[in-house]
Scaffold this motif. Structure first.
Motif, PDB file in Angstrom:
ATOM      1  N   UNK A 267      76.899  54.871  19.324  1.00  0.00           N
ATOM      2  CA  UNK A 267      75.563  53.872  19.309  1.00  0.00           C
ATOM      3  C   UNK A 267      75.760  53.691  21.178  1.00  0.00           C
ATOM      4  N   UNK A 268      77.033  53.564  21.488  1.00  0.00           N
ATOM      5  CA  UNK A 268      76.960  52.889  23.125  1.00  0.00           C
ATOM      6  C   UNK A 268      76.333  54.639  23.442  1.00  0.00           C
ATOM      7  N   UNK A 269      76.969  55.726  23.523  1.00  0.00           N
ATOM      8  CA  UNK A 269      76.076  56.319  24.145  1.00  0.00           C
ATOM      9  C   UNK A 269      74.862  56.205  24.511  1.00  0.00           C
ATOM     10  N   UNK A 270      74.318  56.213  23.340  1.00  0.00           N
ATOM     11  CA  UNK A 270      72.973  56.366  23.344  1.00  0.00           C
ATOM     12  C   UNK A 270      72.820  55.247  24.228  1.00  0.00           C
ATOM     13  N   UNK A 271      73.273  54.129  23.598  1.00  0.00           N
ATOM     14  CA  UNK A 271      72.550  52.806  24.470  1.00  0.00           C
ATOM     15  C   UNK A 271      72.669  53.460  26.880  1.00  0.00           C
ATOM     16  N   UNK A 272      73.413  54.062  26.704  1.00  0.00           N
ATOM     17  CA  UNK A 272      74.101  54.150  27.936  1.00  0.00           C
ATOM     18  C   UNK A 272      72.325  55.389  28.605  1.00  0.00           C
ATOM     19  N   UNK A 273      71.696  56.419  27.993  1.00  0.00           N
ATOM     20  CA  UNK A 273      71.360  56.058  27.699  1.00  0.00           C
ATOM     21  C   UNK A 273      69.240  55.567  27.807  1.00  0.00           C
ATOM     22  N   UNK A 274      69.482  54.691  26.797  1.00  0.00           N
ATOM     23  CA  UNK A 274      68.193  53.753  26.784  1.00  0.00           C
ATOM     24  C   UNK A 274      68.286  52.654  27.491  1.00  0.00           C
ATOM     25  N   UNK A 275      69.378  51.879  28.438  1.00  0.00           N
ATOM     26  CA  UNK A 275      69.227  51.142  28.709  1.00  0.00           C
ATOM     27  C   UNK A 275      69.489  51.539  30.568  1.00  0.00           C
ATOM     28  N   UNK A 276      67.622  51.289  31.404  1.00  0.00           N
ATOM     29  CA  UNK A 276      67.852  50.642  32.652  1.00  0.00           C
ATOM     30  C   UNK A 276      68.236  50.160  33.094  1.00  0.00           C
ATOM     31  N   UNK A 277      69.758  49.834  32.860  1.00  0.00           N
ATOM     32  CA  UNK A 277      70.430  48.824  33.162  1.00  0.00           C
ATOM     33  C   UNK A 277      70.161  48.273  35.037  1.00  0.00           C
ATOM     34  N   UNK A 278      70.166  46.377  34.727  1.00  0.00           N
ATOM     35  CA  UNK A 278      69.597  45.458  36.217  1.00  0.00           C
ATOM     36  C   UNK A 278      68.496  45.604  36.582  1.00  0.00           C
ATOM     37  N   UNK A 279      67.667  46.650  35.902  1.00  0.00           N
ATOM     38  CA  UNK A 279      65.827  46.568  36.423  1.00  0.00           C
ATOM     39  C   UNK A 279      65.111  45.687  35.365  1.00  0.00           C
ATOM     40  N   UNK A 280      64.453  45.200  35.658  1.00  0.00           N
ATOM     41  CA  UNK A 280      62.847  44.336  35.007  1.00  0.00           C
ATOM     42  C   UNK A 280      62.841  45.031  34.031  1.00  0.00           C
ATOM     43  N   UNK A 281      63.028  44.833  32.348  1.00  0.00           N
ATOM     44  CA  UNK A 281      61.841  45.037  31.559  1.00  0.00           C
ATOM     45  C   UNK A 281      61.508  43.635  30.919  1.00  0.00           C
ATOM     46  N   UNK A 282      60.082  43.969  30.164  1.00  0.00           N
ATOM     47  CA  UNK A 282      58.624  43.184  29.703  1.00  0.00           C
ATOM     48  C   UNK A 282      59.715  42.385  28.428  1.00  0.00           C
ATOM     49  N   UNK A 283      60.746  42.911  27.144  1.00  0.00           N
ATOM     50  CA  UNK A 283      61.041  42.320  26.138  1.00  0.00           C
ATOM     51  C   UNK A 283      62.204  42.884  25.319  1.00  0.00           C
ATOM     52  N   UNK A 284      62.527  42.574  24.903  1.00  0.00           N
ATOM     53  CA  UNK A 284      62.989  43.286  23.648  1.00  0.00           C
ATOM     54  C   UNK A 284      63.228  44.504  22.866  1.00  0.00           C
TER      55      UNK A 284
ATOM     56  N   UNK B 111      76.549  52.163  34.858  1.00  0.00           N
ATOM     57  CA  UNK B 111      75.444  53.179  35.757  1.00  0.00           C
ATOM     58  C   UNK B 111      75.278  52.970  37.298  1.00  0.00           C
ATOM     59  N   UNK B 112      75.907  53.921  37.153  1.00  0.00           N
ATOM     60  CA  UNK B 112      75.468  54.120  38.900  1.00  0.00           C
ATOM     61  C   UNK B 112      74.261  54.166  39.606  1.00  0.00           C
ATOM     62  N   UNK B 113      72.545  53.285  38.634  1.00  0.00           N
ATOM     63  CA  UNK B 113      72.055  53.058  39.289  1.00  0.00           C
ATOM     64  C   UNK B 113      71.810  51.331  39.524  1.00  0.00           C
ATOM     65  N   UNK B 114      72.654  50.977  38.388  1.00  0.00           N
ATOM     66  CA  UNK B 114      72.748  49.255  38.572  1.00  0.00           C
ATOM     67  C   UNK B 114      73.163  48.760  39.123  1.00  0.00           C
ATOM     68  N   UNK B 115      73.024  47.041  39.791  1.00  0.00           N
ATOM     69  CA  UNK B 115      72.978  46.267  40.880  1.00  0.00           C
ATOM     70  C   UNK B 115      74.616  46.455  41.048  1.00  0.00           C
TER      71      UNK B 115
END
Length: 214
Positions: free
Chosen positions: A131-148, A79-83
């Protein structure tokens, strides 16, 4: 007081590395060692530790998977916006390390990271499991999230959004290539007298090769 970890050590005896065994180009030598790691059924042979640095000078590391070696360098995706993506935006200088314990080997590469073309990123994204393609859309990688539960909700929303259709690559996700200028090959040897050879980029696309003391 002695730590319970202080006496854990292995004496590396399996292989050796000689100057006349080395390929003329470092990425050919790396490809050779990678193929041998795959042949020995090493766990995650393409896993490499990527080190980047933030705006304060703080280094950070994480394991990523190598997806291609070409004349340009080593390609990985994220993810280009990841840490790590933010670090690379700040400073393109980076380093990666491979360690294959079964072969008692490691390789260290220092270089500069660049984005690959959108066309190349699109092609690799299309080859990924759905599944991995969907995960790339769903995850705001490296950002704080409240829970799983939040992540599961996001995954389900994108799963529904793209139901019955091809999934496009998110603009925030794609590939980088590490273009190395220094590569060290390390082969463990008995008595800690390890074999170490460095390829250093020289003028005209040539490489200088020299041995280092262990």
């Amino acid at each position: 007081m002695q730590s319970k970890f202080s006496n854990i050590r292995n004496d590396y005896k399996r292989l050796s590395l000689r100057r006349d065994n080395l390929e003329g180009l470092p990425l050919l030598q790396l490809k050779k060692w990678l193929e041998e790691a795959v042949e020995t059924e090493h766990t995650e042979p393409t896993a490499m530790t990527l080190a980047t640095v933030d705006a304060t000078g703080q280094p950070s590391q994480r394991v990523v998977l190598l997806k291609d070696i070409s004349d340009k360098g080593l390609t990985f995706f994220t993810n280009y916006l990841s840490k790590k993506g933010q670090h690379i935006d700040f400073s393109p200088k980076a380093s990666v390390n491979f360690f294959w314990a079964m072969l008692e080997r490691q390789v260290r590469l220092d270089g500069v990271v660049k984005k690959i073309s959108a066309k190349e990123s699109d092609a690799y994204f299309a080859s990924r499991p759905r599944e991995s393609q969907i995960g790339a859309w769903a995850s705001p990688q490296s950002e704080m999230v409240q829970d799983s539960a939040y992540l599961n909700k996001m995954y389900r929303e994108f799963e529904e959004k793209f139901s019955g259709m091809e999934i496009p690559r998110p603009a925030r996700w794609g590939g980088y290539v590490l273009v190395p200028h220094r590569i060290e090959f390390w082969q463990g040897r008995p008595g800690r007298m390890h074999d170490r050879f460095v390829y250093q980029a020289a003028k005209g696309g040539e490489w200088d090769i020299f041995r280092l003391a262990p």
